[in-house]
Design a protein around this motif. Sequence first.
Motif, PDB file in Angstrom:
ATOM      1  N   SER A 162       0.833  -1.202   0.000  1.00  0.00           N
ATOM      2  CA  SER A 162       0.000   0.000   0.000  1.00  0.00           C
ATOM      3  C   SER A 162       0.873   1.261   0.000  1.00  0.00           C
ATOM      4  O   SER A 162       2.100   1.183  -0.021  1.00  0.00           O
ATOM      5  N   HIS A 163       0.208   2.413   0.076  1.00  0.00           N
ATOM      6  CA  HIS A 163       0.946   3.679   0.106  1.00  0.00           C
ATOM      7  C   HIS A 163       1.330   4.090   1.526  1.00  0.00           C
ATOM      8  O   HIS A 163       1.847   5.196   1.753  1.00  0.00           O
ATOM      9  N   ALA A 164       1.085   3.222   2.504  1.00  0.00           N
ATOM     10  CA  ALA A 164       1.410   3.556   3.891  1.00  0.00           C
ATOM     11  C   ALA A 164       2.918   3.649   4.095  1.00  0.00           C
ATOM     12  O   ALA A 164       3.696   2.947   3.445  1.00  0.00           O
ATOM     13  N   ARG A 165       3.323   4.510   5.008  1.00  0.00           N
ATOM     14  CA  ARG A 165       4.724   4.622   5.393  1.00  0.00           C
ATOM     15  C   ARG A 165       4.957   3.657   6.567  1.00  0.00           C
ATOM     16  O   ARG A 165       4.200   3.652   7.533  1.00  0.00           O
ATOM     17  N   ILE A 166       6.002   2.864   6.510  1.00  0.00           N
ATOM     18  CA  ILE A 166       6.325   1.913   7.567  1.00  0.00           C
ATOM     19  C   ILE A 166       7.676   2.279   8.172  1.00  0.00           C
ATOM     20  O   ILE A 166       8.699   2.268   7.485  1.00  0.00           O
ATOM     21  N   LEU A 167       7.675   2.621   9.454  1.00  0.00           N
ATOM     22  CA  LEU A 167       8.891   2.999  10.154  1.00  0.00           C
ATOM     23  C   LEU A 167       9.221   1.924  11.182  1.00  0.00           C
ATOM     24  O   LEU A 167       8.585   1.842  12.239  1.00  0.00           O
ATOM     25  N   THR A 168      10.185   1.085  10.857  1.00  0.00           N
ATOM     26  CA  THR A 168      10.600   0.034  11.784  1.00  0.00           C
ATOM     27  C   THR A 168      11.819   0.501  12.576  1.00  0.00           C
ATOM     28  O   THR A 168      12.455   1.504  12.239  1.00  0.00           O
ATOM     29  N   ASN A 169      12.141  -0.252  13.625  1.00  0.00           N
ATOM     30  CA  ASN A 169      13.246   0.118  14.521  1.00  0.00           C
ATOM     31  C   ASN A 169      13.118   1.568  14.984  1.00  0.00           C
ATOM     32  O   ASN A 169      14.110   2.286  15.146  1.00  0.00           O
ATOM     33  N   THR A 170      11.881   1.977  15.181  1.00  0.00           N
ATOM     34  CA  THR A 170      11.597   3.373  15.520  1.00  0.00           C
ATOM     35  C   THR A 170      10.663   3.436  16.721  1.00  0.00           C
ATOM     36  O   THR A 170       9.729   2.635  16.839  1.00  0.00           O
ATOM     37  N   GLU A 171      10.919   4.375  17.603  1.00  0.00           N
ATOM     38  CA  GLU A 171      10.005   4.572  18.722  1.00  0.00           C
ATOM     39  C   GLU A 171       9.667   6.053  18.882  1.00  0.00           C
ATOM     40  O   GLU A 171      10.410   6.930  18.416  1.00  0.00           O
ATOM     41  N   ILE A 172       8.541   6.304  19.533  1.00  0.00           N
ATOM     42  CA  ILE A 172       8.091   7.676  19.760  1.00  0.00           C
ATOM     43  C   ILE A 172       8.713   8.196  21.052  1.00  0.00           C
ATOM     44  O   ILE A 172       8.578   7.573  22.111  1.00  0.00           O
ATOM     45  N   LEU A 173       9.376   9.336  20.960  1.00  0.00           N
ATOM     46  CA  LEU A 173      10.017   9.945  22.125  1.00  0.00           C
ATOM     47  C   LEU A 173       9.061  10.830  22.909  1.00  0.00           C
ATOM     48  O   LEU A 173       9.141  10.912  24.140  1.00  0.00           O
ATOM     49  N   ASN A 210      15.141   6.701  15.556  1.00  0.00           N
ATOM     50  CA  ASN A 210      15.531   5.401  15.027  1.00  0.00           C
ATOM     51  C   ASN A 210      16.438   4.737  16.060  1.00  0.00           C
ATOM     52  O   ASN A 210      17.473   5.301  16.437  1.00  0.00           O
ATOM     53  N   ILE A 211      16.058   3.557  16.526  1.00  0.00           N
ATOM     54  CA  ILE A 211      16.787   2.883  17.594  1.00  0.00           C
ATOM     55  C   ILE A 211      18.197   2.504  17.168  1.00  0.00           C
ATOM     56  O   ILE A 211      19.136   2.536  17.974  1.00  0.00           O
ATOM     57  N   GLU A 212      18.368   2.172  15.903  1.00  0.00           N
ATOM     58  CA  GLU A 212      19.679   1.734  15.421  1.00  0.00           C
ATOM     59  C   GLU A 212      20.630   2.903  15.180  1.00  0.00           C
ATOM     60  O   GLU A 212      21.798   2.876  15.580  1.00  0.00           O
ATOM     61  N   THR A 213      20.129   3.956  14.527  1.00  0.00           N
ATOM     62  CA  THR A 213      21.015   5.068  14.132  1.00  0.00           C
ATOM     63  C   THR A 213      20.957   6.249  15.090  1.00  0.00           C
ATOM     64  O   THR A 213      21.776   7.167  14.996  1.00  0.00           O
ATOM     65  N   GLN A 214      19.963   6.241  16.019  1.00  0.00           N
ATOM     66  CA  GLN A 214      19.724   7.362  16.942  1.00  0.00           C
ATOM     67  C   GLN A 214      19.318   8.656  16.201  1.00  0.00           C
ATOM     68  O   GLN A 214      19.318   9.744  16.783  1.00  0.00           O
ATOM     69  N   GLU A 215      18.983   8.504  14.923  1.00  0.00           N
ATOM     70  CA  GLU A 215      18.525   9.661  14.162  1.00  0.00           C
ATOM     71  C   GLU A 215      17.135  10.070  14.629  1.00  0.00           C
ATOM     72  O   GLU A 215      16.232   9.245  14.742  1.00  0.00           O
ATOM     73  N   LYS A 216      16.947  11.363  14.882  1.00  0.00           N
ATOM     74  CA  LYS A 216      15.664  11.873  15.368  1.00  0.00           C
ATOM     75  C   LYS A 216      14.918  12.576  14.249  1.00  0.00           C
ATOM     76  O   LYS A 216      15.527  13.147  13.345  1.00  0.00           O
TER      77      LYS A 216
END
Length: 349
Positions: A203-214, A229-235
């Motif tokens: 589908s056209h949905a965006r999927i953000l894995t290895n990600t959590e809400i701060l 992003n839990i792996e890269t620490q990118e916010k």
Amino acid sequence: MNASETIFDITILGGGPTGLFAAFYAGLRNASCKILDSMPALGGRLTAVYPEKFIYDVAGFPKILAKDLVDNLVTQAMAYNPTLAMEEVAQSLHRRDDGIWELTCQTGQVHLSRTIIIAAGVGSYSPKKHLAPGAAEFEGHGLSYAVVNKEIYRGRKVVVVGGGDSALDWANEMVSIASEVTLVHRSDRFRAHDDSVNKLKRSHARILTNTEILSFEGDSQLRKIQLENIETQEKSELLVDDVIIMFGFNSSLGKIREWGLELENDGIKVNECMETNRPGIYAAGDITEYSGKLKLIVTGFSEAAIAVNFAKTFINPKEKAQPLHSTTIMELKEKKQARLQGQTSKPTI
């Protein structure tokens, strides 16, 4: 203490799908029946949490909305006029010297029954809450733990959080409703059916894995979420209208734990007849535990029928657990009804 004088053949604890089907089957077996439920409406979690969710694994229905399945089950059960005791929470259980069970509820009402079928799902339950800053503040103001009416999300930017069946199912449902759909999951592995995962990926949905809400931010309403992003620490920051948290539920058996029933894995242990270790008490649905147990709605239907049929033999050992085919039962009922109507319509001389 307010005691009801009527002694029912079967009292069912829980008005969800399993309890409703048990009530129907009790009527089919000519057993008087009462349903006790803590909620104000029948349907259990299907009504309270998932009314707008499609269900795909009920025999005979390629797909059916949870609320429509509940409506059908209620119609089926109400054909036999079971007594309803809503917003009643069973607290204590006592067996009298004559073998009748007394169920005392939080209201002080005492319900009397020859047998009991516990179909209380996972017991009392509450959603697992998100612990990030702002989650509690925006609950009910853009953040929710259930979808009661999916139409309120039409044309909006929706984020679904979680990696289980409920999260994937709702993300897929939102694709055709919301203007934007984002799934946020803190792992790259899902606990949902592969078909649901693949469907969302197409589908056209965006999927953000290895990600959590701060954090959750906004004014009187939720407006945005901060992500990492839990792996890269990118916010990153994401503008949102609604966030639906699907972390599952915390469940508790509550006072049932004090009833002297044998428990296993936070459920009630039963045998192949759905009997517990206490005579005249049966269990069916998600609350049961036995070897090979599958927590599915269709399994609950089967267990409900088994519990009712063996409750009949407990009440009257001369009864057979194996019922007649439903078509035969209904034919006999219709013939009996026709005979009674013919007798009452005969003119008096």
